[in-house]
Scaffold this motif. Sequence first.
Motif, PDB file in Angstrom:
ATOM      1  N   ARG A 224       0.848  -1.179   0.000  1.00 52.70           N
ATOM      2  CA  ARG A 224       0.000   0.000   0.000  1.00 52.70           C
ATOM      3  C   ARG A 224       0.893   1.242   0.000  1.00 52.70           C
ATOM      4  O   ARG A 224       1.832   1.334   0.780  1.00 52.70           O
ATOM      5  CB  ARG A 224      -0.840  -0.006   1.275  1.00 52.70           C
TER       6      ARG A 224
ATOM      7  N   TRP B  77      -1.934   0.975  -4.647  1.00 54.10           N
ATOM      8  CA  TRP B  77      -1.177  -0.272  -4.557  1.00 54.10           C
ATOM      9  C   TRP B  77      -0.006  -0.170  -5.505  1.00 54.10           C
ATOM     10  O   TRP B  77      -0.128   0.422  -6.587  1.00 54.10           O
ATOM     11  CB  TRP B  77      -2.053  -1.467  -4.933  1.00 54.10           C
TER      12      TRP B  77
ATOM     13  N   THR C  69      -1.603  -0.381 -11.268  1.00 56.52           N
ATOM     14  CA  THR C  69      -2.292  -1.389 -10.456  1.00 56.52           C
ATOM     15  C   THR C  69      -3.795  -1.136 -10.480  1.00 56.52           C
ATOM     16  O   THR C  69      -4.577  -2.082 -10.518  1.00 56.52           O
ATOM     17  CB  THR C  69      -1.788  -1.390  -8.999  1.00 56.52           C
TER      18      THR C  69
ATOM     19  N   THR D 137      -4.419  -5.708  -6.291  1.00 59.11           N
ATOM     20  CA  THR D 137      -4.514  -5.208  -4.923  1.00 59.11           C
ATOM     21  C   THR D 137      -3.762  -6.145  -3.985  1.00 59.11           C
ATOM     22  O   THR D 137      -3.150  -7.118  -4.428  1.00 59.11           O
ATOM     23  CB  THR D 137      -5.967  -5.134  -4.436  1.00 59.11           C
ATOM     24  N   ARG D 138      -3.858  -5.858  -2.721  1.00 64.74           N
ATOM     25  CA  ARG D 138      -3.211  -6.666  -1.693  1.00 64.74           C
ATOM     26  C   ARG D 138      -3.568  -8.160  -1.785  1.00 64.74           C
ATOM     27  O   ARG D 138      -2.761  -9.005  -1.411  1.00 64.74           O
ATOM     28  CB  ARG D 138      -3.617  -6.127  -0.326  1.00 64.74           C
ATOM     29  N   GLU D 139      -4.773  -8.455  -2.278  1.00 64.46           N
ATOM     30  CA  GLU D 139      -5.164  -9.866  -2.413  1.00 64.46           C
ATOM     31  C   GLU D 139      -4.169 -10.657  -3.245  1.00 64.46           C
ATOM     32  O   GLU D 139      -4.105 -11.876  -3.144  1.00 64.46           O
ATOM     33  CB  GLU D 139      -6.498  -9.990  -3.167  1.00 64.46           C
ATOM     34  N   HIS D 140      -3.437  -9.982  -4.102  1.00 60.67           N
ATOM     35  CA  HIS D 140      -2.564 -10.670  -5.039  1.00 60.67           C
ATOM     36  C   HIS D 140      -1.127 -10.736  -4.552  1.00 60.67           C
ATOM     37  O   HIS D 140      -0.263 -11.279  -5.237  1.00 60.67           O
ATOM     38  CB  HIS D 140      -2.654  -9.996  -6.410  1.00 60.67           C
ATOM     39  N   ASN D 141      -0.872 -10.201  -3.364  1.00 62.30           N
ATOM     40  CA  ASN D 141       0.465 -10.285  -2.779  1.00 62.30           C
ATOM     41  C   ASN D 141       0.866 -11.748  -2.624  1.00 62.30           C
ATOM     42  O   ASN D 141       0.088 -12.552  -2.121  1.00 62.30           O
ATOM     43  CB  ASN D 141       0.450  -9.595  -1.406  1.00 62.30           C
TER      44      ASN D 141
END
Length: 202
Positions: free
Chosen positions: A85, A91, A140, A146-150
Amino acid sequence: MPASTKKGDHAPALGKPLKRGFFARSVHEVAPDLIGATLLFDGVGGLIVEVEAYHHTDPAAHSYNGPTARNRVMFGPPGYVYVYRSYGIHWCVNFVCEQEGSASAVLIRALEPTHGLAAMRRRRGLAGERALCSGPGKLTEALGITREHNGLALDLPPFALHARKTTVDVASGVRIGITKAADLPWRYGLKGSKFLSKPFPA
DNA sequence: CTCTTGATCTTCT
DNA sequence: GAAGATCAAGAGC
């Protein structure tokens, strides 16, 4: 080309898929080599035209002070995605390089949109294409990362990477938006591209 | 064109 | 509690 190809459906042909092994070498070799490669996320994306290299020995890197909950993916094996973030709003996406424990990564800073322009325009709320992906937070948003794809692998869906098909002219310069180690020339870009987050000084 | 500022929130000290 | 790998809009020139 099928005769049924519709007007506007003019995405360029893709090079061969890049596997995770591509990233198992120095971040300073990988970063310029990524210029001209194609990044797709759920089939939406484009040519990588700007990146920056970060290594754990670099005071500007998120990994500089050791592993934390946020940066743990950077300390893992190469070929995975590190998403963080930025300024509470955006992102940013990185590709992990070298080897487990190296904690090095390439920040993807700009794309030249080639695939899924309609989806990008919808997500970004823009008509033009110049500003769709010309910055780390913009791309992004355009791709829906987003963070879901970290922590996801770069060579498995929804991610896909394809090698460049032609030689490219790579420019380099100082990195953008950092205060520590601000003089290191670890920003790389496609020379003369109009899709950069910012031009490289002549 | 350049410069300034506000938005918004996670992370680490 | 401060800083931050950013962006977009607004003011001024």
